[in-house]
Enzyme design. Structure first.
Site, PDB file in Angstrom:
ATOM      1  N   VAL A  70       0.932  -1.008   0.047  1.00  0.00           N
ATOM      2  CA  VAL A  70      -0.145   0.015  -0.061  1.00  0.00           C
ATOM      3  C   VAL A  70       0.900   1.257   0.145  1.00  0.00           C
ATOM      4  O   VAL A  70       0.646   2.383  -0.622  1.00  0.00           O
ATOM      5  CB  VAL A  70      -1.050  -0.030   1.112  1.00  0.00           C
ATOM      6  N   ALA A 130       1.867   1.672  -3.446  1.00  0.00           N
ATOM      7  CA  ALA A 130       0.624   2.018  -4.257  1.00  0.00           C
ATOM      8  C   ALA A 130       0.514   3.636  -4.129  1.00  0.00           C
ATOM      9  O   ALA A 130       0.121   4.478  -5.057  1.00  0.00           O
ATOM     10  CB  ALA A 130      -0.317   1.361  -4.199  1.00  0.00           C
ATOM     11  N   GLU A 131       0.515   4.135  -2.765  1.00  0.00           N
ATOM     12  CA  GLU A 131       0.036   5.439  -2.419  1.00  0.00           C
ATOM     13  C   GLU A 131       1.040   6.234  -2.995  1.00  0.00           C
ATOM     14  O   GLU A 131       0.713   7.578  -3.514  1.00  0.00           O
ATOM     15  CB  GLU A 131      -0.271   5.356  -1.009  1.00  0.00           C
ATOM     16  N   THR A 132       2.316   5.933  -2.939  1.00  0.00           N
ATOM     17  CA  THR A 132       3.206   6.831  -3.184  1.00  0.00           C
ATOM     18  C   THR A 132       3.254   7.077  -4.830  1.00  0.00           C
ATOM     19  O   THR A 132       3.201   8.228  -5.303  1.00  0.00           O
ATOM     20  CB  THR A 132       4.729   6.178  -2.934  1.00  0.00           C
TER      21      THR A 132
END
Length: 152
Positions: free
Chosen positions: A73, A76-78
């Protein structure tokens, strides 16, 4: 070691993380973030439409010896947040409002590659899908992030 960063500190951080030179001026004041550095994320491509980065499994595992789900996550968020920030431009700001992930298989060694693809690039919202794969190209997880775009 000081907790106060200077643009010179951030420049070295940007170069080490593989951020393209044309983005250095934009990111020089903030860098890429301490968590991105700690996770060992390295950027290979950076645009609002597509971002690609790698992250080592080593150092980012859970007690069973596989890549921590939270590490998926973080990658992904980065990627989704940086892509949304590029879309927002220098006068805009991207704020994550939703992120979710499905984990398909574990990985215990090597590099994970995250490939972020824009689903929607609007005036006030962006949505990106991020697929994490192992070194053999097998899908490890699929994530989606939505960012709110506002004036900085």
């Amino acid at each position: 070691m000081s907790d106060i960063y200077t643009p010179t500190d951030h420049l070295a951080e940007l170069v080490e993380a593989g951020v393209p030179e044309e983005m250095h001026a934009w990111l020089a004041e903030w860098g890429i973030g301490a968590l991105v550095v700690k996770m060992g994320i390295k950027f290979l491509e950076m645009s609002a439409e597509r971002m690609v980065a790698t992250m080592p499994v080593e150092g980012n595992t859970q007690v069973a010896g596989i890549l921590h789900g939270g590490a998926h996550v973080v990658l992904a968020e980065t990627l989704g947040s940086f892509a949304a920030g590029i879309h927002a431009g220098p006068k805009g700001q991207a704020l994550g409002i939703e992120v979710g992930a499905t984990h398909h298989r574990g990985v215990s060694k090597g590099l994970v590659t995250g490939t972020c693809t824009a689903i929607h690039l609007g005036r006030t919202l962006t949505t990106h899908e991020i697929v994490m794969t192992d070194e053999d190209g097998r899908r490890l997880s699929t994530a989606r992030i939505t960012n709110l775009i506002r004036e900085a």
